[in-house]
Design a protein around this motif. Structure first.
Motif, PDB file in Angstrom:
ATOM      1  N   VAL A  57       0.822  -1.207  -0.066  1.00  0.00           N
ATOM      2  CA  VAL A  57      -0.084   0.099  -0.092  1.00  0.00           C
ATOM      3  C   VAL A  57       1.063   1.307   0.133  1.00  0.00           C
ATOM      4  N   SER A  58       0.799   2.117  -1.050  1.00  0.00           N
ATOM      5  CA  SER A  58       1.423   3.144  -1.025  1.00  0.00           C
ATOM      6  C   SER A  58       0.574   4.328  -1.120  1.00  0.00           C
ATOM      7  N   PRO A  59       1.176   5.509  -0.384  1.00  0.00           N
ATOM      8  CA  PRO A  59       0.219   6.927  -0.409  1.00  0.00           C
ATOM      9  C   PRO A  59       0.667   7.307  -2.054  1.00  0.00           C
ATOM     10  N   GLY A  60      -0.315   8.152  -2.498  1.00  0.00           N
ATOM     11  CA  GLY A  60      -0.083   8.851  -3.779  1.00  0.00           C
ATOM     12  C   GLY A  60       0.416  10.162  -3.592  1.00  0.00           C
ATOM     13  N   TYR A  61       1.389  10.577  -3.987  1.00  0.00           N
ATOM     14  CA  TYR A  61       2.201  11.926  -3.824  1.00  0.00           C
ATOM     15  C   TYR A  61       2.148  12.440  -5.453  1.00  0.00           C
ATOM     16  N   HIS A  62       1.653  13.571  -5.735  1.00  0.00           N
ATOM     17  CA  HIS A  62       1.576  14.112  -6.916  1.00  0.00           C
ATOM     18  C   HIS A  62       1.314  13.246  -8.144  1.00  0.00           C
ATOM     19  N   GLY A  63       0.422  12.321  -8.139  1.00  0.00           N
ATOM     20  CA  GLY A  63       0.058  11.432  -8.995  1.00  0.00           C
ATOM     21  C   GLY A  63       0.936  10.201  -9.303  1.00  0.00           C
ATOM     22  N   ALA A  64       1.761   9.848  -8.187  1.00  0.00           N
ATOM     23  CA  ALA A  64       2.494   8.720  -8.265  1.00  0.00           C
ATOM     24  C   ALA A  64       2.796   8.113  -7.073  1.00  0.00           C
ATOM     25  N   LEU A  65       3.478   6.989  -6.986  1.00  0.00           N
ATOM     26  CA  LEU A  65       3.550   6.406  -5.619  1.00  0.00           C
ATOM     27  C   LEU A  65       4.819   6.932  -4.940  1.00  0.00           C
ATOM     28  N   SER A  66       4.734   6.695  -3.718  1.00  0.00           N
ATOM     29  CA  SER A  66       5.799   7.420  -2.889  1.00  0.00           C
ATOM     30  C   SER A  66       7.228   6.998  -3.258  1.00  0.00           C
ATOM     31  N   GLY A  67       8.325   7.881  -2.983  1.00  0.00           N
ATOM     32  CA  GLY A  67       9.801   7.487  -3.193  1.00  0.00           C
ATOM     33  C   GLY A  67      10.122   6.354  -2.230  1.00  0.00           C
ATOM     34  N   LEU A  68       9.438   6.424  -1.043  1.00  0.00           N
ATOM     35  CA  LEU A  68       9.731   5.489  -0.122  1.00  0.00           C
ATOM     36  C   LEU A  68       9.461   4.214  -0.642  1.00  0.00           C
ATOM     37  N   VAL A  69       8.072   3.976  -0.879  1.00  0.00           N
ATOM     38  CA  VAL A  69       7.769   2.683  -1.385  1.00  0.00           C
ATOM     39  C   VAL A  69       8.534   1.988  -2.585  1.00  0.00           C
ATOM     40  N   LYS A  70       8.659   3.052  -3.612  1.00  0.00           N
ATOM     41  CA  LYS A  70       9.494   2.852  -4.820  1.00  0.00           C
ATOM     42  C   LYS A  70      10.742   2.190  -4.662  1.00  0.00           C
ATOM     43  N   ASN A  71      11.454   2.947  -3.680  1.00  0.00           N
ATOM     44  CA  ASN A  71      12.718   2.447  -3.382  1.00  0.00           C
ATOM     45  C   ASN A  71      12.695   1.214  -2.804  1.00  0.00           C
ATOM     46  N   ALA A  72      11.722   0.861  -1.770  1.00  0.00           N
ATOM     47  CA  ALA A  72      11.689  -0.611  -1.149  1.00  0.00           C
ATOM     48  C   ALA A  72      11.412  -1.554  -2.218  1.00  0.00           C
ATOM     49  N   LEU A  73      10.682  -1.280  -3.277  1.00  0.00           N
ATOM     50  CA  LEU A  73      10.435  -2.177  -4.283  1.00  0.00           C
ATOM     51  C   LEU A  73      11.624  -2.350  -5.029  1.00  0.00           C
ATOM     52  N   ASP A  74      12.406  -1.414  -5.233  1.00  0.00           N
ATOM     53  CA  ASP A  74      13.560  -1.610  -5.924  1.00  0.00           C
ATOM     54  C   ASP A  74      14.451  -2.529  -5.392  1.00  0.00           C
ATOM     55  N   TYR A  75      14.450  -2.734  -4.077  1.00  0.00           N
ATOM     56  CA  TYR A  75      15.365  -3.882  -3.344  1.00  0.00           C
ATOM     57  C   TYR A  75      15.130  -5.268  -3.838  1.00  0.00           C
ATOM     58  N   VAL A  76      13.822  -5.320  -4.389  1.00  0.00           N
ATOM     59  CA  VAL A  76      13.455  -6.764  -4.812  1.00  0.00           C
ATOM     60  C   VAL A  76      14.701  -7.278  -5.958  1.00  0.00           C
ATOM     61  N   GLU A  77      15.071  -6.499  -6.564  1.00  0.00           N
ATOM     62  CA  GLU A  77      16.326  -6.724  -7.447  1.00  0.00           C
ATOM     63  C   GLU A  77      17.304  -7.620  -6.990  1.00  0.00           C
ATOM     64  N   ASP A  78      17.469  -7.689  -5.588  1.00  0.00           N
ATOM     65  CA  ASP A  78      18.439  -8.471  -4.879  1.00  0.00           C
ATOM     66  C   ASP A  78      18.171  -9.869  -4.871  1.00  0.00           C
ATOM     67  N   LEU A  79      16.725 -10.162  -5.374  1.00  0.00           N
ATOM     68  CA  LEU A  79      16.327 -11.512  -5.535  1.00  0.00           C
ATOM     69  C   LEU A  79      16.707 -12.329  -6.844  1.00  0.00           C
ATOM     70  N   ARG A  80      17.099 -11.420  -7.785  1.00  0.00           N
ATOM     71  CA  ARG A  80      17.043 -11.637  -9.249  1.00  0.00           C
ATOM     72  C   ARG A  80      17.743 -13.036  -9.510  1.00  0.00           C
ATOM     73  N   GLU A  81      18.769 -13.578  -8.378  1.00  0.00           N
ATOM     74  CA  GLU A  81      19.434 -14.710  -8.626  1.00  0.00           C
ATOM     75  C   GLU A  81      18.839 -15.971  -7.929  1.00  0.00           C
ATOM     76  N   ASP A  82      17.919 -15.728  -7.178  1.00  0.00           N
ATOM     77  CA  ASP A  82      17.091 -16.638  -6.272  1.00  0.00           C
ATOM     78  C   ASP A  82      16.584 -17.983  -7.124  1.00  0.00           C
ATOM     79  N   ALA A  83      16.118 -18.794  -6.542  1.00  0.00           N
ATOM     80  CA  ALA A  83      15.520 -20.120  -7.036  1.00  0.00           C
ATOM     81  C   ALA A  83      14.085 -19.293  -7.615  1.00  0.00           C
ATOM     82  N   ARG A  84      13.590 -18.510  -6.791  1.00  0.00           N
ATOM     83  CA  ARG A  84      12.489 -17.957  -6.988  1.00  0.00           C
ATOM     84  C   ARG A  84      12.664 -16.468  -7.219  1.00  0.00           C
ATOM     85  N   PRO A  85      13.137 -16.077  -8.496  1.00  0.00           N
ATOM     86  CA  PRO A  85      13.317 -14.944  -8.487  1.00  0.00           C
ATOM     87  C   PRO A  85      12.307 -13.593  -8.471  1.00  0.00           C
ATOM     88  N   TYR A  86      12.796 -12.580  -8.073  1.00  0.00           N
ATOM     89  CA  TYR A  86      11.726 -11.266  -7.922  1.00  0.00           C
ATOM     90  C   TYR A  86      10.646 -11.643  -7.174  1.00  0.00           C
TER      91      TYR A  86
END
Length: 188
Positions: A80-109
């Motif tokens: 759940v993200s707040p909407g700021y100026h028509g977009a998701l918050s930088g806080l939530v977007k940055n957290a979702l960017d960390y999913v990139e660290d799962l790219r090599e997992d058996a269950r990626p992303y």
């Protein structure tokens, strides 16, 4: 549950303000998932204050490591993200960017995981565009966005500390999102 494995649903979101409207919305959805017998975990906005995600650096602080490991263990997510100026918050977007660290997992992303999504914004336009962006990000990360997503206009709906809201329809929507994530994870 009869399974030896505990099914886990992770809730991520909110704003920097503890007890924000988006955090309260997230808690409603997580509570509905928990009612179906899944284990739940919450990482609210104040715990998402992380360094900007950097693909060139493998160093992660304790909060980033907790987020990554919690996502790795999760069978489903609710974001759940707040909407700021028509977009998701930088806080939530940055957290979702960390999913990139799962790219090599058996269950990626977020591969094979149900992801329930909701946006809380002061106005319909920002609520709807934020939800759309969350769906796009979820698909890019190989997650399965639940059929129902929530766009909530905080100019019309106020969430309370007791787990309710001034608009019962918003509560029903969030609860259904939580149930859809739990039902999908339990069926796998």
């Amino acid at each position: 549950m009869t399974s030896a494995k505990t099914v886990r649903v992770l809730g991520i979101g909110g704003s920097l303000r503890e007890g924000s409207q988006s955090e309260r919305a997230l808690k409603i959805a997580l509570a509905a998932a928990a009612e179906l017998g899944v284990g739940t975990e919450l990482i609210p906005g104040p715990e998402l204050v992380l360094p900007f995600y950097d693909t060139a650096s493998r160093e992660r602080d304790d909060r980033a490591n907790r987020l990554i490991e919690s996502i790795r263990r999760a069978d489903g997510l609710i974001v759940v993200s707040p909407g700021y100026h028509g977009a998701l918050s930088g806080l939530v977007k940055n957290a979702l960017d960390y999913v990139e660290d799962l790219r090599e997992d058996a269950r990626p992303y977020l591969d094979g995981r149900a992801v329930g999504l909701a946006a809380v914004a002061y106005g319909w336009q920002a609520a709807v565009t934020t939800l759309d962006q969350l769906r796009t990000i979820t698909h890019a990360l190989r997650g399965w966005a639940t059929p129902l997503g929530g766009s909530i206009n905080s100019a019309e709906t106020k969430f309370d500390e007791a787990g309710g809201a001034s608009d019962e329809k918003s509560v029903r929507t969030l609860r259904l999102i939580g149930r859809q994530v739990a039902e999908f994870t339990l069926s796998r």
